[in-house]
Design a protein around this motif. Sequence first.
Motif: not given
Length: 264
Positions: A239-264
């Motif tokens: 995998y080639e992975s990247r983190f997208f920093k964001s917040h827990l839905e409808y709050t200001k608490a730290e959260d995020g999404l991880e995008k991972s591209v499958y390589l093989s």
Amino acid sequence: MWLMLVVWFAGAAAVLYSLYCWVIPSAVQYNGKLALLWHDVIVEHLLDTLTRTTRPQRLLRAVQKNATRNNPLSVISAIDDFCRHREWAMNVGDEKGFILDSVVNEVSPVTALELGAYCGYSAVRIARLLPPGACLITLEFNPDYAAIARQVIAWAGLEDKVQLVEGASGDWIPRMKEHFGIETFDFVFLDHWKDSYLPDTKLLEECGLLRKGTVLLADNVICPGAPDYLEYVRKSLSYESRFFKSHLEYTKAEDGLEKSVYLS
């Protein structure tokens, strides 16, 4: 005497109302665990008891009242408004939803899989962006959630692009090729039980449902968190992975999404 009691009860009611509507919600905005405890346990159970309805049912009513039929954007807007101003719910939400939109637009998937439909919010966000002839398969373990999601998806006019399946992801993933004729998925959105992210990802690999270039996008990797999944996709050479920093839905608490591209 009676006047004093009335004044006391009125004052107590005002204090409780302020605590419920403003003080506690504001206090938990920046703490994910407290926000989940307050919104997803205490408030939900209280309102379920008082109204004799469920949160998904109340969310559906908000869609039916405020959203235009066959208009996905109005359905998304109605749910976001409900969750920000009336009652929090565990959708991917508007802030992270824009990240989801950008990834879907980038991938332009013909075959897409969602693990965890809940009330259909993210299915509507994804399906409205799919190219002609594309299909989203969304899995939901809870039959009550699935029943609401079907109605939300139908209200958005996207039934022809979404196949909603009830059942456990661990049972359905091995049956994808046979049941749906799917060879591989272009895009997978993980938004179900966080402890299932890693085993389900490995199962997708084992079943040959990922191809080189398949994009996995995982929600709530910080709050509530999926540390074993993050460790796997970030350290794996597959995998080639990247983190997208964001917040827990409808709050200001730290959260995020991880995008991972499958390589093989």
